[in-house]
Each structure stands twice: as structure tokens, then as C-alpha cells.
Design a protein around this motif. Structure first.
Motif, short mmCIF file in Angstrom:
data_model
loop_
_atom_site.label_atom_id
_atom_site.label_comp_id
_atom_site.label_asym_id
_atom_site.label_seq_id
_atom_site.Cartn_x
_atom_site.Cartn_y
_atom_site.Cartn_z
N GLN A 26 0.83 -1.23 -0.02
CA GLN A 26 0.07 0.04 -0.08
C GLN A 26 0.91 1.30 -0.09
O GLN A 26 0.58 2.40 -0.67
N GLY A 82 0.91 4.11 -2.96
CA GLY A 82 0.91 5.44 -2.67
C GLY A 82 2.01 6.35 -3.12
O GLY A 82 1.84 7.24 -3.73
N VAL A 135 -0.43 4.18 7.50
CA VAL A 135 -1.33 5.46 6.93
C VAL A 135 -0.57 6.74 7.39
O VAL A 135 -0.49 7.57 6.94
N ILE A 168 -3.13 7.43 2.19
CA ILE A 168 -3.52 6.04 1.45
C ILE A 168 -4.78 5.63 2.33
O ILE A 168 -5.20 4.38 2.16
N GLN A 221 -7.84 3.35 0.36
CA GLN A 221 -7.42 2.11 -0.25
C GLN A 221 -7.78 1.27 0.86
O GLN A 221 -7.85 1.40 2.19
#
Length: 136
Positions: A20, A24, A52, A62, A65
Motif C-alpha cells: 500500500q 501510494g 497510514v 492512503i 485504499q
């Protein structure tokens, strides 16, 4: 004749941290010049909150997501597949570029450790962008 837009798939086990963050970074650095996907072999219920927070510190959000299951179709549709610890469950299709990035797993780690992982991912994604988009 136009070149097809590069497509990158980032894969890790839970699709909650490393992949992730990489996705990003790629969206941030390449914009819409590269199609970005991420997936996991055993997706978590949600993105790692420390990942995050670490990404938010550098201005990348992010939170929109969510972890997704890795499908053969996602892999097959990608010109570059970057794996991050998913082992043998990551499908391989001839003609694709494959990279395996050895990165610490941010799961269960504090913000200081996750910042280091985030920054290493940034450096690798910057090199990937330079390679995929040499005229950028």
C-alpha cells in the motif's frame, strides 16, 4: 504508434503495509503516467494504521485504499510485478518484469521503524519511476 502505459502491481502478504505504501508512492511520483495496482496473498481487514500515519507525514493519503486479494488477472495485466515477501503464492507470467523487494514488514512495528520502511520504499519507487518513465 503510442507506447502502452506501464502497469505496476505491488504484492505483499496482507496488502496492508508495504504494498500500500509503494502504491501510494508510485501514484504520488508518477501521477497518471503509470497504472498502479496492489494486492495481497492473504489480505488483512484494513490497512495498517501506522503505515497510514507514516505516509500522511509526507503528504500522501492512503486511507481510501483497502486490502485486496491477489488475482491471476491482476498479475497478468501488469507489465511489472513487485513482490514483497509473498513467497511462492505470487503468480508468474512470461514476458513480465518481476522484482522482489526485500523489506521489513511494518506489521506490529512502531512509527519510527515504519518511517524507515516508508523511506526505503520511496527510494525504490523513485528508481522504478526513472526506469519506467526515462523522459520524465
Amino acid at each position: 504508434m503510442t507506447d502502452k502505459k506501464p502497469s505496476v502491481l505491488f504484492v505483499c502478504v496482507h496488502n496492508a503495509g508495504r504494498s500500500q505504501m509503494a502504491a501510494g508512492w508510485l501514484r504520488h511520483l508518477a501521477g497518471d503516467s503509470v497504472e498502479v495496482r496492489s494486492a495481497g496473498s492473504a489480505p488483512a481487514d484494513q490497512i495498517n494504521s501506522v503505515a497510514v500515519d507514516a505516509m500522511a507525514e509526507v503528504g500522501i493519503d492512503i486511507t481510501g485504499q483497502s486490502p485486496k486479494i491477489l488475482t491471476p488477472e491482476d498479475s497478468e495485466a501488469s507489465s511489472v510485478v513487485v513482490t514483497m515477501g509473498c513467497g511462492d503464492v505470487c503468480p508468474y507470467f512470461p514476458g513480465q518484469r518481476h522484482e522482489d523487494w526485500k523489506l521489513d514488514d511494518p506489521a506490529g512495528q512502531g512509527i519510527d521503524a515504519v518511517r524507515l520502511i516508508r523511506d526505503e520504499i520511496r527510494d525504490r519507487v523513485q528508481a522504478l519511476v526513472k526506469d519506467l518513465l526515462p523522459n520524465r
